[in-house]
Scaffold this motif. Structure first.
Motif, short mmCIF file in Angstrom:
data_model
loop_
_atom_site.label_atom_id
_atom_site.label_comp_id
_atom_site.label_asym_id
_atom_site.label_seq_id
_atom_site.Cartn_x
_atom_site.Cartn_y
_atom_site.Cartn_z
N VAL A 70 24.94 -6.53 7.77
CA VAL A 70 24.38 -6.75 9.10
C VAL A 70 22.88 -6.47 9.02
O VAL A 70 22.48 -5.43 8.49
N VAL A 71 22.08 -7.41 9.48
CA VAL A 71 20.64 -7.20 9.44
C VAL A 71 20.16 -6.75 10.82
O VAL A 71 20.47 -7.38 11.83
N GLU A 72 19.45 -5.67 10.85
CA GLU A 72 19.04 -5.07 12.12
C GLU A 72 17.54 -4.75 12.05
O GLU A 72 17.07 -4.20 11.05
N GLU A 73 16.83 -5.08 13.10
CA GLU A 73 15.40 -4.77 13.08
C GLU A 73 15.19 -3.29 13.41
O GLU A 73 15.88 -2.74 14.27
N LEU A 74 14.28 -2.67 12.70
CA LEU A 74 14.00 -1.26 12.92
C LEU A 74 12.55 -1.12 13.38
O LEU A 74 11.63 -1.60 12.70
N ALA A 75 12.37 -0.50 14.53
CA ALA A 75 11.00 -0.32 15.05
C ALA A 75 10.42 0.98 14.50
O ALA A 75 10.94 2.06 14.76
N VAL A 76 9.38 0.83 13.71
CA VAL A 76 8.72 1.99 13.11
C VAL A 76 7.22 1.78 13.25
O VAL A 76 6.73 0.66 13.08
N ALA A 77 6.51 2.84 13.57
CA ALA A 77 5.05 2.74 13.66
C ALA A 77 4.49 2.50 12.26
O ALA A 77 4.86 3.19 11.32
N VAL A 78 3.63 1.49 12.14
CA VAL A 78 3.04 1.16 10.84
C VAL A 78 1.56 1.56 10.84
O VAL A 78 0.75 0.95 11.54
N PRO A 79 1.20 2.61 10.10
CA PRO A 79 -0.22 2.98 10.06
C PRO A 79 -1.02 1.94 9.28
O PRO A 79 -0.45 1.17 8.52
N ALA A 80 -2.33 1.91 9.50
CA ALA A 80 -3.17 0.94 8.80
C ALA A 80 -3.21 1.27 7.31
O ALA A 80 -3.21 2.43 6.92
N ALA A 81 -3.23 0.21 6.47
CA ALA A 81 -3.34 0.40 5.03
C ALA A 81 -4.79 0.72 4.67
O ALA A 81 -5.71 0.13 5.25
N LYS A 82 -4.99 1.65 3.75
CA LYS A 82 -6.36 1.97 3.33
C LYS A 82 -6.82 1.11 2.15
O LYS A 82 -8.01 0.90 1.95
N THR A 83 -5.85 0.62 1.36
CA THR A 83 -6.25 -0.25 0.25
C THR A 83 -6.12 -1.70 0.69
O THR A 83 -5.35 -2.03 1.58
N ASP A 112 0.88 -1.17 0.00
CA ASP A 112 0.00 0.00 0.00
C ASP A 112 0.92 1.22 0.00
O ASP A 112 1.69 1.42 0.94
N ALA A 113 0.86 2.01 -1.05
CA ALA A 113 1.83 3.09 -1.25
C ALA A 113 1.81 4.08 -0.09
O ALA A 113 2.85 4.53 0.38
N GLN A 114 0.61 4.40 0.40
CA GLN A 114 0.48 5.40 1.46
C GLN A 114 1.11 4.90 2.76
O GLN A 114 1.86 5.61 3.42
N GLN A 115 0.83 3.65 3.08
CA GLN A 115 1.37 3.04 4.29
C GLN A 115 2.89 2.93 4.21
O GLN A 115 3.62 3.32 5.13
N GLN A 116 3.39 2.43 3.06
CA GLN A 116 4.83 2.24 2.92
C GLN A 116 5.58 3.56 2.93
O GLN A 116 6.66 3.67 3.50
N ALA A 117 4.98 4.59 2.30
CA ALA A 117 5.65 5.89 2.27
C ALA A 117 5.81 6.43 3.69
O ALA A 117 6.85 7.00 4.03
N ALA A 118 4.79 6.23 4.51
CA ALA A 118 4.86 6.71 5.90
C ALA A 118 5.98 5.99 6.65
O ALA A 118 6.75 6.59 7.40
#
Lengths: 320, 247
Positions: free
Chosen positions: A169-182, A71-77
């Motif tokens: 090196v793979v590292e987990e990144l904590a980011v808030a994920v908004p709900a997808a609209k599509t 979902d472009a909007q979610q991923q862009a955020a």
């Protein structure tokens, strides 16, 4: 300061176009003397440390399964937050189908100048200038990007995938994920074929092949070479071939290493979709076909006589 | 329901591409200008089809450019737009243009915003995504099919090697490509009617451009085709393998 490369996935695998973007982004980073890091959203099945091979130092992964659906909007955020968390000043992504949805959103969100369809490395001798294709492949424009944060969307197949020995090196990144609209309802992929947009070699047929029953030789040559198949507009409009194979002004625009056109006259509308191909071969019985003017190699001859011999010669080559 | 269709003026597909002023300006002499095919054939015609199904639909057109854009705007009105807005601004920066569209769209409270998949001159494919972000709306890019059921749209969009079907709520921004609709020719009634349809002129909002064009260049000329005799196709295979090194 760092370069952050957005690496996208399909069916759990990293897309080839994103490996190109990673290689390109690593080169941009080394040019500027900064680190190249990758950003992966979702949970692909592959070992992401292998992105070190393309020159990536660190892979930041936002490990949330809902990001596997696009979902472009979610991923862009999510990307925007990752950019600020990682301190990136340049974002690189492929200008593939997902990149075309994401790049502009990110540009507007971050007030970052976007080069949509970059074909070369930045020239930093006077500002920050990147070349892109314009006028449907008939020219290039050098785009000046004066903003502090910059986004470079790399044209697929414009930069070779680098294969080195590095491990990221793979590292987990904590980011808030908004709900997808599509919401994804279904996916309809053509199985067992190389997607045209990612193919390095493309064999294409036109009206000169007279009918869909004669596509055997196009498919055979494509299979021998590991190429994708394409067609002209007339062929798609006549339903001889599926519409997704149509390349040209109104169809797909491609830039493979080899575009092998059989029985296509090469009208300007067709050329607009294929003129960025590195090598163009034309087989046509009409010596006046305009396509010969844009071709690197050509045979003036009847496809029905020429193609079986070409297939034989390729078989011999592959066997040797 | 209100639909905003973004339309752009581009050189005709067959126009000669040349540059002047030290390769910083596109040579416009002798160039025939057209309505950008993706905007016209797919975005606008699909909007017209929605209006034909539901007469309560209103179609507004928006164009960013100078007075010489009015001819292509009238053509779009002749095809079926209800009224048009032209923002009086010349710019090659996608963000500047998208900001103008977003400002108008915000005021007009549109349910749907359609763009073509890209313009055939700058090929940025950027306006739809930028407008969507500026308005905080969902965006479905490179759509090949659009159906509406109440306030939910069902769309097909192109993905690598196929298509996917997605559902999206309105308001929504969509970039349109082949498959959405079929090209139409304006009829005489449309052309006559277009002359009296409103074409509103609006002054631009102030925006800092994010990019600028430093220069243009033409691709290096091809060396010319190397022809291989029709009775020696194996020579072509040899050249592709040994000389061009592509197979």
């Amino acid at each position: 300061m760092s370069v952050l490369i957005y690496v996208d996935q399909a069916d759990g695998q990293v897309k080839k176009a994103s490996l190109e973007a990673a290689s390109y982004g690593a080169e941009v980073a080394s040019q500027l003397g900064v680190e190249a890091n990758a950003l992966v959203l979702g949970t692909p099945e592959v070992d992401l440390s292998s992105l070190g091979s393309q020159g990536i130092k660190k892979v930041f992964q936002v490990k949330q399964a809902e990001l596997n659906q696009f979902d472009a909007q979610q991923q862009a955020a999510v990307i925007a937050e990752a950019v600020s968390k990682t301190g990136a000043t340049i974002v690189v992504l492929s200008n593939n189908l997902t990149g075309k949805a994401l790049g502009p959103r990110l540009s507007a969100r971050l007030k970052a100048g976007l080069v949509a369809g970059a074909v070369g490395l930045p020239d930093t001798s006077a500002g920050f200038v990147v070349k892109k294709g314009v006028f449907s492949g008939k020219a290039f424009a050098s785009i000046q990007v004066p903003t502090a944060l910059k986004i470079l969307a790399l044209t697929p197949n414009a930069f070779a995938v680098k294969e080195g020995g590095g491990v990221a090196v793979v590292e987990e990144l904590a980011v808030a994920v908004p709900a997808a609209k599509t919401k994804l309802i279904s996916t309809n992929k053509i199985k067992g074929q190389i997607p045209l947009s990612e193919a390095e070699l493309v064999i294409s047929g036109g009206r000169g092949l007279k009918g869909p029953e004669n596509w055997g030789m196009i498919e055979e040559l494509a299979q021998l070479l590991g190429a994708a198949t394409a067609c002209s507009r007339a062929v798609a409009d006549a339903h001889w071939r599926p519409h997704h194979e149509h390349v040209g002004q109104t169809g797909g625009s491609i830039a493979p290493n080899l575009y092998f056109a059989v029985g296509i006259s090469g009208a300007i509308q067709h050329l607009a979709g294929v003129n960025r191909s590195k090598v163009i071969v034309v087989v046509n019985k009409d010596p006046e076909a305009p396509f010969f003017k844009a071709a690197d190699y050509g045979i003036v001859g009847d496809a029905f006589e020429v193609m079986p011999k070409i297939i034989e010669a390729v078989k011999k080559l592959k066997a040797s | 329901m209100k639909i905003l269709v973004c339309i752009s003026k581009t050189p005709d597909t067959t126009a000669k591409i040349a540059f002047t002023d030290n390769n910083t300006k596109f040579v416009t002499e002798g160039v025939q200008w057209i309505l950008n095919p993706y905007d016209e054939w797919y975005a606008l015609v699909r909007a017209i089809e929605l209006k034909e199904k539901d007469p309560s639909v209103t179609i507004h057109l928006i164009n960013i450019g100078g007075a010489d854009n009015d001819a292509i705007i009238r053509k779009a009105l002749a095809l079926g737009g209800d009224e048009a807005i032209r923002v009086n601004l010349e710019s090659t920066d996608s963000f500047t243009i998208a900001s103008q569209i977003a400002a108008i769209a915000k005021e007009g409270a549109y349910d749907l915003i359609f763009t073509g998949k890209e313009t055939i001159d700058y090929n940025g494919s950027s306006i739809g995504g930028m407008v969507a972000e500026l308005l905080d709306m969902p965006f479905v890019s490179l759509a090949t099919k659009f159906e509406l059921n109440g306030s939910v749209a069902t769309l097909n969009r192109e993905i690598e090697g196929g298509e996917e079907t997605v559902e999206a709520p309105l308001p929504l921004v969509v970039s349109c490509q082949k498959g959405m609709a079929e090209q139409r020719i304006p009829n005489m009634k449309g052309i006559m009617g277009a002359r009296t349809k409103p074409l509103k002129l609006v002054e631009p909002v102030a925006v800092d451009a994010l990019t600028s064009i430093a220069s243009f260049e033409l691709p290096p000329a091809k060396a010319g085709v190397k022809l291989v005799p029709a009775d020696q196709p194996e020579e072509l295979v040899r050249l592709l393998h040994e000389e061009a090194k592509v197979i």
